[in-house]
Design a protein around this motif. Structure first.
Motif, mmCIF file in Angstrom:
data_model
loop_
_atom_site.group_PDB
_atom_site.id
_atom_site.type_symbol
_atom_site.label_atom_id
_atom_site.label_comp_id
_atom_site.label_asym_id
_atom_site.label_seq_id
_atom_site.Cartn_x
_atom_site.Cartn_y
_atom_site.Cartn_z
ATOM 1 N N LEU A 53 0.877 -1.187 0.000
ATOM 2 C CA LEU A 53 0.000 0.000 0.000
ATOM 3 C C LEU A 53 0.909 1.231 0.000
ATOM 4 O O LEU A 53 1.329 1.720 1.055
ATOM 5 N N ASP A 55 0.501 4.392 -0.648
ATOM 6 C CA ASP A 55 0.063 5.698 -0.143
ATOM 7 C C ASP A 55 0.177 5.806 1.373
ATOM 8 O O ASP A 55 0.170 6.895 1.929
ATOM 9 N N GLY A 108 -7.142 2.721 8.557
ATOM 10 C CA GLY A 108 -8.142 1.824 9.158
ATOM 11 C C GLY A 108 -8.002 0.452 8.508
ATOM 12 O O GLY A 108 -7.566 0.349 7.355
ATOM 13 N N GLY A 111 -9.763 -1.285 4.583
ATOM 14 C CA GLY A 111 -9.256 -1.406 3.210
ATOM 15 C C GLY A 111 -8.540 -2.731 3.002
ATOM 16 O O GLY A 111 -8.639 -3.363 1.949
ATOM 17 N N VAL A 132 -0.787 -1.161 -4.588
ATOM 18 C CA VAL A 132 -1.839 -0.139 -4.664
ATOM 19 C C VAL A 132 -1.194 1.238 -4.563
ATOM 20 O O VAL A 132 -0.391 1.498 -3.655
ATOM 21 N N GLY A 139 -9.839 9.141 2.446
ATOM 22 C CA GLY A 139 -10.768 9.569 3.499
ATOM 23 C C GLY A 139 -11.204 11.012 3.347
ATOM 24 O O GLY A 139 -11.432 11.717 4.325
ATOM 25 N N SER A 140 -11.338 11.466 2.065
ATOM 26 C CA SER A 140 -11.600 12.902 1.857
ATOM 27 C C SER A 140 -12.824 13.214 1.009
ATOM 28 O O SER A 140 -12.994 14.335 0.554
ATOM 29 N N LEU A 142 -13.603 11.975 -2.004
ATOM 30 C CA LEU A 142 -13.444 11.851 -3.462
ATOM 31 C C LEU A 142 -13.504 10.396 -3.921
ATOM 32 O O LEU A 142 -13.085 10.067 -5.020
ATOM 33 N N LEU A 194 -16.077 -1.448 3.457
ATOM 34 C CA LEU A 194 -15.483 -0.132 3.752
ATOM 35 C C LEU A 194 -16.499 0.884 4.245
ATOM 36 O O LEU A 194 -16.205 1.739 5.067
ATOM 37 N N HIS A 195 -17.743 0.808 3.732
ATOM 38 C CA HIS A 195 -18.738 1.834 4.055
ATOM 39 C C HIS A 195 -19.825 1.350 5.003
ATOM 40 O O HIS A 195 -20.644 2.131 5.444
ATOM 41 N N ASP A 202 -20.794 5.283 -5.315
ATOM 42 C CA ASP A 202 -19.372 5.550 -5.514
ATOM 43 C C ASP A 202 -18.728 4.498 -6.408
ATOM 44 O O ASP A 202 -17.995 4.841 -7.348
ATOM 45 N N ARG A 239 -11.831 11.784 7.661
ATOM 46 C CA ARG A 239 -12.931 11.270 8.466
ATOM 47 C C ARG A 239 -13.297 9.927 7.876
ATOM 48 O O ARG A 239 -12.767 9.513 6.871
ATOM 49 N N THR A 241 -16.137 7.483 6.373
ATOM 50 C CA THR A 241 -17.477 7.494 5.768
ATOM 51 C C THR A 241 -18.422 6.531 6.477
ATOM 52 O O THR A 241 -19.589 6.853 6.724
ATOM 53 N N ALA A 334 -18.942 12.133 2.047
ATOM 54 C CA ALA A 334 -19.561 11.923 3.360
ATOM 55 C C ALA A 334 -19.526 13.159 4.259
ATOM 56 O O ALA A 334 -20.287 13.255 5.221
HETATM 57 N N1 LIG Z 1 -4.954 3.966 -1.932
HETATM 58 C C1 LIG Z 1 -5.374 3.385 -0.786
HETATM 59 N N2 LIG Z 1 -4.520 2.636 -0.055
HETATM 60 C C2 LIG Z 1 -4.927 2.019 1.086
HETATM 61 N N3 LIG Z 1 -6.180 2.132 1.603
HETATM 62 C C3 LIG Z 1 -7.062 2.896 0.918
HETATM 63 C C4 LIG Z 1 -6.712 3.557 -0.310
HETATM 64 N N4 LIG Z 1 -7.799 4.234 -0.748
HETATM 65 C C5 LIG Z 1 -8.783 4.004 0.149
HETATM 66 N N5 LIG Z 1 -8.348 3.219 1.147
HETATM 67 C C6 LIG Z 1 -9.165 2.749 2.290
HETATM 68 O O1 LIG Z 1 -10.402 3.480 2.270
HETATM 69 C C7 LIG Z 1 -10.523 4.272 3.471
HETATM 70 C C8 LIG Z 1 -11.156 5.621 3.126
HETATM 71 O O2 LIG Z 1 -12.474 5.334 2.717
HETATM 72 P P1 LIG Z 1 -13.674 6.332 3.092
HETATM 73 O O3 LIG Z 1 -14.891 5.796 2.427
HETATM 74 O O4 LIG Z 1 -13.719 6.587 4.547
HETATM 75 O O5 LIG Z 1 -13.230 7.716 2.399
HETATM 76 P P2 LIG Z 1 -13.396 8.125 0.864
HETATM 77 O O6 LIG Z 1 -13.857 6.953 0.057
HETATM 78 O O7 LIG Z 1 -12.105 8.749 0.438
HETATM 79 O O8 LIG Z 1 -14.520 9.248 0.940
HETATM 80 P P3 LIG Z 1 -16.065 9.111 0.457
HETATM 81 O O9 LIG Z 1 -16.493 7.713 0.796
HETATM 82 O O10 LIG Z 1 -16.795 10.145 1.248
HETATM 83 O O11 LIG Z 1 -16.051 9.386 -1.026
HETATM 84 C C9 LIG Z 1 -9.098 4.416 3.987
HETATM 85 O O12 LIG Z 1 -9.111 4.624 5.417
HETATM 86 C C10 LIG Z 1 -8.508 3.061 3.632
HETATM 87 O O13 LIG Z 1 -8.924 2.061 4.574
#
Ligand SMILES: Nc1ncnc2c1ncn2[C@@H]1O[C@H](COP(=O)(O)OP(=O)(O)OP(=O)(O)O)[C@@H](O)[C@H]1O
Ligand SMILES: C[C@@](O)(CCO)CC(=O)[O-]
Ligand SMILES: [Mg+2]
Length: 385
Positions: A53, A55, A108, A111, A132, A139-140, A142, A194-195, A202, A239, A241, A334
């Protein structure tokens, strides 16, 4: 052979959260992607499944025999039948994640659980290395979780049966429509992990791309006759979602009638938003008039999202800052931090846009203007021989 999939993030133009409760929402893909590369092991002695991972700077690995032993007995995997992760499997997968001792601050566990569920369900227990990497902020708002689920499922399905995908071709290849439906249904299973209770909006827009009117699992691809240029401001307040979606459901239990009214209002706003962006607007006057109506709908949508309890002080800061320049903004995704959209009318001068961005970035926010409505999931085959 190595296969790489990419899946776009998204911006919800109207109807987030209400869409979980059956209202219409309008969503668009953006040209920021999550990439998943899958390389199956060629060595007979290699019994390891690796997940890198990039990122979050995590490198995880499991012995595939241990994974198989840890998971409940099953009739084997069937990639053609997307299946929801049961409580029994979820507990076993959580234990496999827990043994990696991942620092909570890093990420978290959801993922990684989604990865293990999709990998074992589609590819079984084959040793491989999965990498990945994303252009999206995590978590923003998008759609990073959906882009992860879609790109994972796309790489796994393409590696299993390239089907019509010509692995000798260079560049990004499109899936056939029937493969996209299977991909979207598998990605939805990842998003459920995840959600918690996702609407499916999404993963749908990350799979199909474009601009989509979405309601209760039904999607209509729409073409905008308006430029729909949006400034995306990342407040950098991360945050979760899943927790926010659960919070709105709890408020709905406490105030069923009032919340139902909010959801109905958001449904009307989304329906009007969709109709407006599709209405023919050939001259500047018509475009400007429609942009003013879109801005009003965004303002109303933001007010209703505050009723749901998903705004935040930093979002209010963006709203106030852009309002000084007579621009309209709304949170996207979210909420409770994350990203905020600001409509940039087609006649707005670049100088003014630069001033708005400078003031927002002086607050510590990060601004970007992304292309919207582009392609969905695609794959590329890179020969490693
Ligand atoms: N590139 C990535 N590498 C590792 N984990 C990821 C990655 N992208 C997403 N995740 C996982 O998804 C979680 C974020 O998902 P979350 O649904 O909370 O936010 P989002 O999808 O960015 O926002 P939203 O659902 O409001 O569009 C991260 O905490 C992680 O567990
Ligand atoms: C908040 C929400 O409506 C959108 C998150 O991007 C959740 C969902 O629809 O799954
Ligand atoms: Mg998400």
């Amino acid at each position: 052979m190595e296969v790489t999939a990419r899946a776009p993030g998204k911006i919800i133009l109207s109807g987030e959260h209400a869409v979980v409760h059956g209202s219409t929402a309008v969503v668009a893909s953006i040209d920021l992607y999550t990439f998943v590369s899958l390389r199956l092991s060629t060595s007979e002695n290699d019994c390891t499944l690796r997940l890198l991972l990039k990122d979050v700077g995590l490198e995880l690995s499991w012995d595939v025999g241990k994974i198989k032993a840890a998971l409940p007995e099953s009739d084997g995997f069937d990639s053609s039948t997307p299946t929801t992760c049961t409580r029994e499997f979820s507990e076993a997968i959580s234990a496999l994640v827990a043994e990696q001792n991942i620092p909570e601050a890093k990420i978290g566990p959801a993922g990684i659980s989604a990865f293990l569920w999709l990998y074992t369900s589609i590819r079984g227990f084959e040793p491989a290395t999965v990498v990945v990497k994303s252009e999206l902020p995590l978590g923003s708002g998008l759609g990073s979780s959906a882009a992860l689920s879609v790109a994972l499922a796309a790489a796994l399905l393409a590696s299993l049966s390239p089907g019509s995908l010509d692995s000798s071709k260079q560049g990004w290849l499109d899936f056939e429509d029937d493969k996209l439906d299977l991909l979207n249904r598998w990605a939805f299973e990842g998003e459920k992990i995840l959600h918690g209770k996702p609407s499916g909006i999404d993963n749908t827009v990350s799979t199909y791309g474009s601009i989509i009117e979405f309601k209760s699992g039904n999607l209509t691809m729409i073409k905008s006759n308006l430029p729909l240029k949006m400034l995306i401001t990342n407040t950098k307040v991360e945050r979760n979602t899943k927790a926010l979606v659960a919070g709105v459901s709890e408020r709905t239990l406490r105030h069923p009638e009032a919340m139902a009214s909010v959801f109905r209002a958001m449904d009307s706003i989304s329906t009007e938003f969709s109709m407006l962006i599709q209405s023919p607007a050939t001259d500047e006057l018509a475009i400007t008039e429609n942009e003013k109506k879109i801005a009003e709908l965004m303002e109303m949508n933001q007010g209703l999202l505050q009723c749901l309890g998903v705004s935040h002080a930093v979002i209010e800061t963006v709203l106030r800052t852009t309002l000084k320049y007579k621009l309209t903004s709304k949170l996207t995704g979210a909420g409770a931090g994350g990203c905020v959209l600001t409509l940039l009318p087609s006649l707005l001068s670049g100088t003014l846009v630069d001033k708005v961005i400078a003031e927002l970035e002086s607050c510590g926010f990060q601004c970007l203007i992304a292309g919207i409505g582009g392609k969905g999931a695609q794959v590329s085959f890179i020969s490693t021989s």
